[in-house]
Design a protein around this motif. Sequence first.
Motif, PDB file in Angstrom:
ATOM      1  N   UNK A   1       0.843  -1.200   0.000  1.00 18.31           N
ATOM      2  CA  UNK A   1       0.000   0.000   0.000  1.00 18.31           C
ATOM      3  C   UNK A   1       0.883   1.256   0.000  1.00 18.31           C
ATOM      4  N   UNK A   2       1.839   1.276  -0.914  1.00 17.14           N
ATOM      5  CA  UNK A   2       2.763   2.405  -1.044  1.00 17.14           C
ATOM      6  C   UNK A   2       2.425   3.199  -2.303  1.00 17.14           C
TER       7      UNK A   2
ATOM      8  N   UNK B   1       4.213  -3.742   4.649  1.00 15.88           N
ATOM      9  CA  UNK B   1       5.304  -4.311   3.860  1.00 15.88           C
ATOM     10  C   UNK B   1       5.118  -3.949   2.397  1.00 15.88           C
ATOM     11  N   UNK B   2       6.198  -3.477   1.775  1.00 18.94           N
ATOM     12  CA  UNK B   2       6.170  -3.284   0.336  1.00 18.94           C
ATOM     13  C   UNK B   2       7.581  -3.368  -0.236  1.00 18.94           C
ATOM     14  N   UNK B   3       7.655  -3.530  -1.537  1.00 17.43           N
ATOM     15  CA  UNK B   3       8.926  -3.784  -2.208  1.00 17.43           C
ATOM     16  C   UNK B   3       9.850  -2.586  -2.139  1.00 17.43           C
ATOM     17  N   UNK B   4      11.132  -2.868  -2.205  1.00 14.96           N
ATOM     18  CA  UNK B   4      12.141  -1.824  -2.282  1.00 14.96           C
ATOM     19  C   UNK B   4      13.221  -2.312  -3.231  1.00 14.96           C
TER      20      UNK B   4
ATOM     21  N   UNK C   1      13.088   0.969 -12.317  1.00 19.90           N
ATOM     22  CA  UNK C   1      12.193   0.400 -11.297  1.00 19.90           C
ATOM     23  C   UNK C   1      11.560   1.509 -10.464  1.00 19.90           C
ATOM     24  N   UNK C   2      10.266   1.399 -10.194  1.00 22.65           N
ATOM     25  CA  UNK C   2       9.560   2.485  -9.506  1.00 22.65           C
ATOM     26  C   UNK C   2       9.749   2.488  -8.000  1.00 22.65           C
TER      27      UNK C   2
ATOM     28  N   UNK D   1       7.909   6.928  -4.005  1.00 18.80           N
ATOM     29  CA  UNK D   1       7.133   5.712  -4.271  1.00 18.80           C
ATOM     30  C   UNK D   1       7.169   4.731  -3.110  1.00 18.80           C
ATOM     31  N   UNK D   2       8.204   4.789  -2.276  1.00 19.01           N
ATOM     32  CA  UNK D   2       8.313   3.876  -1.127  1.00 19.01           C
ATOM     33  C   UNK D   2       7.443   4.292   0.040  1.00 19.01           C
TER      34      UNK D   2
END
Length: 100
Positions: A16-17, A52-55, A66-67, A74-75
Amino acid sequence: MADQTPKKPVVIILDMANGYGWKPGSFGYDMVARVRTAQRCCLRSQGPGDSRHSMRRPTDNLPGQPSMMVGSDNLNVIPELQPINKDILIYKRLLSGFFP
């Protein structure tokens, strides 16, 4: 075996970033209100939330732009679901928020 019954509820919020495109009116955005309700219920019960979200890092050598790059807006968690008090923010390095 020790009692492993959870003492407080935990809400795990995945992806949810800003970088995932969550904007009012976007596809699936109506779900944000339900996630926020769960987050607030957990807060009232004094349990932690977990976002939790991608980095991605420049050293990942991914093609294109990469976004979810380190240091980008975006983070950041979307405004509606900002971590509260003792919430935990985890940056996952793989697609799964639970592995390894």
